[in-house]
Design a protein around this motif. Structure first.
Motif, PDB file in Angstrom:
ATOM      1  N   HIS A  91     -14.570  80.668  -3.801  1.00 19.78           N
ATOM      2  CA  HIS A  91     -13.298  81.317  -4.120  1.00 19.78           C
ATOM      3  C   HIS A  91     -12.993  81.212  -5.606  1.00 19.78           C
ATOM      4  CE1 HIS A  91      -9.317  82.919  -3.156  1.00 19.78           C
ATOM      5  NE2 HIS A  91      -8.849  82.053  -4.051  1.00 19.78           N
ATOM      6  N   LEU A  92     -13.241  80.056  -6.190  1.00 23.00           N
ATOM      7  CA  LEU A  92     -12.935  79.879  -7.604  1.00 23.00           C
ATOM      8  C   LEU A  92     -13.828  80.772  -8.466  1.00 23.00           C
ATOM      9  CD1 LEU A  92     -11.311  78.412  -9.736  1.00 23.00           C
ATOM     10  CD2 LEU A  92     -12.976  76.538  -9.656  1.00 23.00           C
ATOM     11  N   VAL A  93     -15.094  80.873  -8.079  1.00 22.19           N
ATOM     12  CA  VAL A  93     -16.016  81.735  -8.833  1.00 22.19           C
ATOM     13  C   VAL A  93     -15.564  83.184  -8.730  1.00 22.19           C
ATOM     14  CG1 VAL A  93     -18.348  82.695  -8.770  1.00 22.19           C
ATOM     15  CG2 VAL A  93     -18.007  80.213  -8.708  1.00 22.19           C
ATOM     16  N   LEU A  94     -15.094  83.578  -7.570  1.00 19.40           N
ATOM     17  CA  LEU A  94     -14.623  84.954  -7.388  1.00 19.40           C
ATOM     18  C   LEU A  94     -13.408  85.205  -8.274  1.00 19.40           C
ATOM     19  CD1 LEU A  94     -15.182  87.504  -5.740  1.00 19.40           C
ATOM     20  CD2 LEU A  94     -13.545  86.692  -4.048  1.00 19.40           C
ATOM     21  N   MET A  95     -12.488  84.228  -8.307  1.00 17.76           N
ATOM     22  CA  MET A  95     -11.303  84.364  -9.154  1.00 17.76           C
ATOM     23  C   MET A  95     -11.727  84.514 -10.606  1.00 17.76           C
ATOM     24  SD  MET A  95      -8.697  81.524  -7.559  1.00 17.76           S
ATOM     25  CE  MET A  95      -7.668  81.540  -9.022  1.00 17.76           C
ATOM     26  N   TYR A  96     -12.694  83.707 -11.023  1.00 22.33           N
ATOM     27  CA  TYR A  96     -13.151  83.731 -12.424  1.00 22.33           C
ATOM     28  C   TYR A  96     -13.779  85.085 -12.744  1.00 22.33           C
ATOM     29  CZ  TYR A  96     -15.636  82.366 -16.638  1.00 22.33           C
ATOM     30  OH  TYR A  96     -16.106  82.296 -17.930  1.00 22.33           O
ATOM     31  N   GLN A  97     -14.581  85.598 -11.843  1.00 22.59           N
ATOM     32  CA  GLN A  97     -15.260  86.867 -12.089  1.00 22.59           C
ATOM     33  C   GLN A  97     -14.261  88.009 -12.133  1.00 22.59           C
ATOM     34  OE1 GLN A  97     -18.171  86.783  -8.881  1.00 22.59           O
ATOM     35  NE2 GLN A  97     -19.798  86.519 -10.386  1.00 22.59           N
ATOM     36  N   ARG A  98     -13.248  87.954 -11.313  1.00 28.60           N
ATOM     37  CA  ARG A  98     -12.249  89.026 -11.319  1.00 28.60           C
ATOM     38  C   ARG A  98     -11.480  89.040 -12.627  1.00 28.60           C
ATOM     39  NH1 ARG A  98      -9.968  87.870  -5.400  1.00 28.60           N
ATOM     40  NH2 ARG A  98     -11.482  89.060  -4.216  1.00 28.60           N
ATOM     41  N   MET A  99     -11.279  87.884 -13.172  1.00 26.40           N
ATOM     42  CA  MET A  99     -10.546  87.834 -14.438  1.00 26.40           C
ATOM     43  C   MET A  99     -11.335  88.470 -15.538  1.00 26.40           C
ATOM     44  SD  MET A  99      -8.865  84.058 -14.483  1.00 26.40           S
ATOM     45  CE  MET A  99      -8.515  84.268 -16.225  1.00 26.40           C
ATOM     46  N   GLU A 100     -12.714  88.450 -15.412  1.00 22.05           N
ATOM     47  CA  GLU A 100     -13.539  88.922 -16.522  1.00 22.05           C
ATOM     48  C   GLU A 100     -13.948  90.366 -16.372  1.00 22.05           C
ATOM     49  OE1 GLU A 100     -16.806  86.220 -16.849  1.00 22.05           O
ATOM     50  OE2 GLU A 100     -15.736  85.111 -18.393  1.00 22.05           O
ATOM     51  N   ARG A 101     -13.889  90.929 -15.150  1.00 24.60           N
ATOM     52  CA  ARG A 101     -14.450  92.248 -14.939  1.00 24.60           C
ATOM     53  C   ARG A 101     -13.378  93.194 -14.430  1.00 24.60           C
ATOM     54  NH1 ARG A 101     -19.452  89.707 -11.686  1.00 24.60           N
ATOM     55  NH2 ARG A 101     -20.622  88.958 -13.480  1.00 24.60           N
ATOM     56  N   PRO A 102     -13.479  94.550 -14.803  1.00 21.95           N
ATOM     57  CA  PRO A 102     -12.547  95.527 -14.233  1.00 21.95           C
ATOM     58  C   PRO A 102     -12.907  95.790 -12.780  1.00 21.95           C
ATOM     59  CG  PRO A 102     -14.179  96.649 -15.577  1.00 21.95           C
ATOM     60  CD  PRO A 102     -14.427  95.187 -15.755  1.00 21.95           C
ATOM     61  N   HIS A 103     -11.926  96.289 -11.997  1.00 25.29           N
ATOM     62  CA  HIS A 103     -12.168  96.576 -10.590  1.00 25.29           C
ATOM     63  C   HIS A 103     -12.926  97.878 -10.425  1.00 25.29           C
ATOM     64  CE1 HIS A 103      -9.657  93.295  -9.110  1.00 25.29           C
ATOM     65  NE2 HIS A 103      -8.943  93.519 -10.180  1.00 25.29           N
ATOM     66  N   MET A 104     -13.579  98.031  -9.295  1.00 26.56           N
ATOM     67  CA  MET A 104     -14.321  99.250  -8.987  1.00 26.56           C
ATOM     68  C   MET A 104     -13.340 100.405  -8.961  1.00 26.56           C
ATOM     69  SD  MET A 104     -17.535  98.681  -8.425  1.00 26.56           S
ATOM     70  CE  MET A 104     -18.094  99.892  -7.233  1.00 26.56           C
ATOM     71  N   PRO A 105     -13.670 101.515  -9.617  1.00 21.31           N
ATOM     72  CA  PRO A 105     -12.789 102.694  -9.534  1.00 21.31           C
ATOM     73  C   PRO A 105     -12.710 103.177  -8.088  1.00 21.31           C
ATOM     74  CG  PRO A 105     -14.898 103.276 -10.528  1.00 21.31           C
ATOM     75  CD  PRO A 105     -14.909 101.793 -10.376  1.00 21.31           C
ATOM     76  N   THR A 106     -11.525 103.560  -7.673  1.00 20.30           N
ATOM     77  CA  THR A 106     -11.347 103.967  -6.273  1.00 20.30           C
ATOM     78  C   THR A 106     -11.270 105.465  -6.098  1.00 20.30           C
ATOM     79  OG1 THR A 106      -8.968 103.805  -6.561  1.00 20.30           O
ATOM     80  CG2 THR A 106     -10.113 101.854  -5.750  1.00 20.30           C
ATOM     81  N   THR A 107     -11.352 106.198  -7.206  1.00 19.70           N
ATOM     82  CA  THR A 107     -11.177 107.633  -7.077  1.00 19.70           C
ATOM     83  C   THR A 107     -12.481 108.355  -6.803  1.00 19.70           C
ATOM     84  OG1 THR A 107     -11.445 107.885  -9.450  1.00 19.70           O
ATOM     85  CG2 THR A 107      -9.205 107.654  -8.605  1.00 19.70           C
TER      86      THR A 107
END
Lengths: 260, 555
Positions: free
Chosen positions: B73-89
């Protein structure tokens, strides 16, 4: 799109936008044509007119039609009046304004025509009025039974809201206003029907036609429209029968007139 | 279709390489996580490059499993902070490759990872939520208000039908009763003119068609019913009674008709006016709903879409999914059935509203439309998240009509606000609400795995619709807060205990439990004394609200 009249002078008294119900005028003769004219001037556009007749020259004296309308169906004359009043082409009249060159009978109503709203019954014989009235009452009964029992019958959306029927002589007239769901009111109206085939019951001109005075028709027609307005705005005190007498009976000379 | 520059196989190779890089990176980060266990508060504290995560496990959890999950979970939190989310369009997916023909992407490119930071609040980018068109139908609301103005008698009978039809059932009973009397008299005449030796056979023939006392009268076997005096036969007395009932009903109908026919006709006319008034079109701006509701304190996410019932995007129905957190349900009954009126916090959850173009709305429980901490699936997510949310749709009770009225008028923001208020209460006097104690931490198992809980709630909102706003940090914090609340409350506060006695809602003193006599007004129990003194027996309302016409002060 048809232009709507500027009704600012009477909008605070009666605003047709607040009462968007259909109005059916069955018979476009002396009273019917003037009722149509009065409704147009009020700003009402959801109007259906039914009449099978053609305009003749003697109609010009007591109906709203013009000389150019002679020979045309009466419903066409009504359409022409609306066109001139609203300042639009016939094709641009409000889509809710409909004209039917036909005779309305009980069978026609039973087929599903003349749906809902206020119905002005202004035909030329008592028999036809009763036939139309009975058909409309049958529809109201079915809708009423469904409303109470919750099943079967014609929906309230197609039942008549109000029936207004007028009768006219040369100097007098009557306006009947009937709640179609009120059995007592119906019975009372039915008791007023007379045998119009009996010449003792009708006024005839020397040439044998029924008497019809334009000014009398105008008064009766406008009072009938007032009954409709009162029903929508303030139904308390709406009288089921109003009798009017117009013959002037000035017997005492006024000093002011003598002096003039 | 855009030009196929790279080819399918090359793109798959690119994808595999990216996945491998991601897995390698994750393993590297996992190895750098440090975990400390706080035995006093039974919590795990994980740290990674200055980012801290605290986890409160359930009592039965396995230490090794907990540590692994905390690291993930912590690694996931860290990665989300560094990367943009997948475009949903885009319509690009991992399972099958499709060229995006929309305006947001014109080439079939694999999304590139960057090191730019992204906010914890996720919003669908560059999208304007659609406008939903519906017909505002106020008819039922107006008719319901209209019915309040008329006496209830006009709804019990149709006074437009003739009296002979209205009393038809009574007339049939009279006819049947008189027929029975005539049958007895005919049998008497037949028996009197028959040889005595045939009486036994005659009695056997008549027995299936006549009653015992009639047989006794016909064959003169009962001294209390002498032949010639039919008034002693019960059959005759029954006939008299039915005639009396018919005459009474006929007179009563005539009276009622005279009293109420006019009002009924007036009511019918007004109903017809309501039914004939045209419906008004209403446009619901779902973008506004997103922007307003997402700002509310108890909302961690919201997503909207217009689709058909199969989920295909269209304009047929409007779906709104709202994620709620920190909802505390409070006792709403005037008199609680518990030993104390407990405030019970709910774990974060979401629910879904479906609105039809005619204004009809539904809040289905099944099909994943509602998810939260379950009562019957301990520690897991299900739809039984609230005492009034147990069946296919919530039992809104007295809220129901208000919600229907809001929906037909297109007031979705008000409706959502009302639903939040609904979830924020329970009524222990209600047969369902009395189970609210089951959601108290003393009776309810806590979240089994907060990570999984987060992921399920989060993905159910994100993947539900193309238009959404989700506050991930708010959801995470809310889950942690609930976990702490659950632990502390379970250790320090007893669950409310149900007191099965009812007390009069009017005086609050008289016992009106199931084994006593009581009256019911607006779902409240009233003792006989208060009922006689303060309530109208006809309309069943308090005297202040009585709509009946009374000649005297009697109620």
């Amino acid at each position: 799109m048809a232009e709507v009249l500027n009704i600012m002078r009477h909008e605070s008294v009666f605003n047709p936008a607040e009462h968007p119900y259909p109005v059916h005028i069955i018979g476009a003769g002396a009273t019917g044509s003037r009722i149509f004219a009065a409704l147009i001037e009020l700003g009402v556009t959801n109007i259906s007119v039914y009449d099978p007749d053609v305009i003749e020259d003697h109609n010009l004296a007591n109906q709203i039609y013009m000389a150019a309308d002679v020979g045309e169906p009466k419903i066409k004359g009504c359409a022409n009046f609306a066109q001139a009043k609203l300042g639009v082409d016939l094709a641009n009249l409000p889509p809710t304004m409909n004209f039917y060159h036909r005779r309305v009978t009980g069978a026609y109503i039973a087929e599903g025509h003349v749906i809902g709203g206020v119905v002005f019954i202004l035909t030329d014989t008592m028999e036809s009025r009763k036939s139309i009235f009975d058909a409309l009452m049958l529809r109201a009964d079915r809708a009423s039974s469904r409303s109470i029992s919750g099943s079967g019958g014609v929906a309230m959306a197609s039942a008549p809201l109000l029936i207004i029927e007028t009768r006219m002589g040369s100097t007098h007239g009557s306006i009947f206003t009937i709640n179609p769901f009120d059995k007592n009111a119906r019975t009372a109206w039915l008791s007023t029907l007379v045998d119009d085939t009996n010449p003792d019951n009708i006024e005839l001109s020397p040439c044998g036609t029924t008497l019809s005075v334009g000014t009398t028709a105008s008064l009766i027609a406008n009072y009938a429209v007032w009954q409709m307005m009162q029903f929508f705005v303030d139904p308390i005190g709406l009288q089921p029968q109003v009798d009017l007498f117009f013959k002037p009976t000035l017997t005492i000379t006024s000093p002011a007139i003598i002096a003039a | 279709m855009p030009e196929d520059i790279f080819g399918y196989e090359h793109l798959m190779a690119l994808r595999d390489a990216a996945l491998e890089r991601e897995a390698t990176e994750r393993r590297h980060l996992m190895s750098q996580v440090t975990i400390q266990y706080d035995a006093v508060n039974h919590r795990y504290i994980a740290q990674l490059h200055g980012l801290e995560y605290q986890f409160l496990p359930s009592i039965e959890s396995n230490d090794v499993e907990i540590r692994h999950r905390v690291k993930e979970h912590l690694v996931l939190m860290y990665q989300r902070m560094e990367r943009p989310h997948m475009p949903t369009t885009t319509t690009t997916t991992y399972d099958h490759f499709e060229y995006d023909t929309g305006t947001t992407s014109s080439t079939a490119e694999w999304p590139a990872f960057t090191i730019e930071s992204a906010p914890p609040v996720v919003e669908a980018e560059d999208l304007q939520a659609p406008v939903f068109h519906m017909q505002q139908n106020m008819q039922e609301i107006e008719i319901r208000a209209l019915r309040q103005l008329y006496p209830p008698d006009i709804f019990r009978q149709d006074f437009s039908i003739p009296p002979h039809l209205a009393t038809r059932d009574y007339r049939m009973q009279v006819r049947d009763a008189i027929s029975r009397v005539r049958r007895v008299e005919a049998a008497c005449i037949a028996v009197d003119h028959m040889p005595t030796r045939l009486h036994v056979e005659m009695e056997a023939m008549l027995r299936p068609h006549l009653q015992q006392h009639e047989i006794r009268y016909i064959f003169r076997t009962d001294p209390d019913m002498p032949r010639g005096d039919i008034s002693t036969v019960r059959t005759y007395l029954n006939a008299l009674e039915t005639i009396h009932d018919y005459r009474h009903e006929r007179n009563q109908y005539a009276l009622r008709r005279e009293m109420f026919a006019g009002q009924q006709a007036d009511y019918q006319q007004r109903v017809a006016m309501i039914r004939q008034r045209p419906v008004v079109p209403v446009d619901i701006d779902t973008q506004e709903i997103l922007e307003v509701v997402s700002q509310w304190e108890n909302v961690w996410g919201i997503s909207v879409k217009t689709s058909d019932l199969n989920g295909e995007l269209s304009e047929e129905h409007l779906f709104i999914r709202i994620g709620l957190c920190d909802i505390v349900m409070s006792e709403s009954a005037q008199t609680t059935r518990y030993d104390y009126p407990a405030d019970i916090r709910l774990a974060p959850f979401f629910f879904t509203i479906r609105l039809a173009p005619n204004g009809q709305f539904l809040c289905r429980s099944g099909g994943g439309n509602v998810r939260g901490l379950s009562r019957y699936e301990p520690g897991e997510l299900a739809h039984d998240i609230h005492p009034h949310q147990l069946s296919d749709s919530p039992c809104f009770g007295s809220f129901g009509q208000t919600f229907v009225d809001m929906a037909v008028q297109g007031g979705m923001i008000a409706l959502i606000s009302g639903l939040i208020a609904f979830y924020s209460q329970y009524n222990s006097q209600d047969s369902a609400g009395v189970e609210a104690t089951a959601w108290h931490p003393g009776n309810l198992r806590g979240i089994a795995n907060t990570e999984t809980y987060f992921d399920l709630l989060h993905s159910n909102l994100l993947n539900f619709a193309p238009y959404y706003v989700v506050d991930e940090s708010k959801l995470e914090d809310a889950i942690l807060r609930y976990d702490r609340y659950h632990l502390e409350t379970r250790n320090n506060e007893a669950a409310p205990y149900r007191d099965d006695r009812y007390y009069c809602a009017s005086c609050g003193e008289e016992d009106v439990s199931d084994d006593t006599e009581y009256y019911v007004a607006h779902d409240e129990r009233i003792c006989p004394g208060c009922w006689a003194d303060h309530y109208c027996g006809d309309c069943e309302r308090h005297q202040d609200d009585c709509i009946c016409s009374h000649d005297d002060d009697r109620y």
